[in-house]
Design an enzyme around this catalytic site. Structure first.
Site, short mmCIF file in Angstrom:
data_model
loop_
_atom_site.label_atom_id
_atom_site.label_comp_id
_atom_site.label_asym_id
_atom_site.label_seq_id
_atom_site.Cartn_x
_atom_site.Cartn_y
_atom_site.Cartn_z
N ASP A 27 0.74 -1.19 -0.07
CA ASP A 27 0.05 0.11 -0.12
C ASP A 27 1.01 1.26 0.02
O ASP A 27 2.09 1.10 0.33
CB ASP A 27 -1.03 -0.04 1.20
N ASP A 29 -0.31 5.15 0.96
CA ASP A 29 -0.55 6.37 2.02
C ASP A 29 -0.71 5.60 3.29
O ASP A 29 -1.67 4.50 3.29
CB ASP A 29 -1.87 6.98 1.69
#
Length: 228
Positions: A27, A29
């Site tokens: 991922d 953020d």
């Protein structure tokens, strides 16, 4: 359950990534770049501009998900409005000068080490490609052949499995042979639904218990434990 002991996770992750066909799905953020304060501030600014009082618990439901899908699915004062226009309006409120995104400790070092080992790495994010590319530049790893899966690439986003399934597909590997790192409930739901083999939760935004309940096999405060 709390944060996983460093020695335990180093051994487990190292052994997992030495298996044939292993790869890494990351991922963005809150996992590689701590941009959540910037994003939460953008939501707060937009909601205030509309005169909306939105509880923090509701704002947290947007974490890890595409804005347009979140506005369409989450109950709030925006009901009946165009979710794409709402998302664009929030993005326009983003202020990286006031709330600058910063690299999560160990993120760049871990990516460099994995690529030096020849491990395929894919960034799997609900953000748009422009921010994903900017974030890789911020981390100093834009030239390392990290593949991208962004908001433009799948018909539905997290918590559906599509983003992580595509991430594994673009690396030419089975999701079961992938280690994934995520910081959100929606992201971990996507990881689990895709059949990823080892899920690491990162506590930049949520506590260890929440991430464990969401499906994390192990929980870390940052990525230094996965770096060399």
């Amino acid at each position: 359950m709390g944060v996983t002991p460093t020695h335990e996770l180093r051994f487990r992750a190292g052994a997992f990534l030495r298996r044939p066909g292993a790869a890494v799905l990351l991922d963005l953020d809150g996992t590689l770049v701590d941009s959540e304060p910037m994003q939460r501030a953008a939501f707060a600014a937009y909601f205030a501009s509309r005169g909306w009082e939105v509880p923090d618990a509701v704002v947290r439901q947007f974490m890890g998900r595409r804005g347009r899908e979140s506005f369409a699915a989450i109950e709030g004062p925006w009901a009946g409005e165009d979710p794409v226009a709402l998302t664009d309006a929030v993005i326009a409120m983003t202020d990286p000068l006031t709330h600058p995104p910063v690299a999560v400790a160990g993120a760049a070092e871990a990516i460099r080490d994995w690529r030096e080992q020849g491990l395929p790495v894919s960034l799997v994010t609900s953000a748009f490609r422009s921010w994903a590319e900017e974030a890789l530049e911020l981390l100093g790893v834009a030239d390392l052949g990290v593949r991208l899966v962004t908001a433009e690439d799948t018909p539905v986003g997290k918590p559906a499995p599509d983003p992580f399934l595509l991430g594994a597909q673009r690396l030419g590997v089975d999701p079961a042979d992938c280690l994934a790192a995520e910081d959100s409930v929606a992201g971990l739901a996507s990881v689990r639904a895709a059949g990823v083999g080892l899920a690491i939760g990162v506590t930049t935004s949520l506590d260890a218990e929440t991430l464990t309940e969401a499906g994390a096999d192990a929980v870390v405060p940052d990525l230094t434990v996965l770096a060399p």
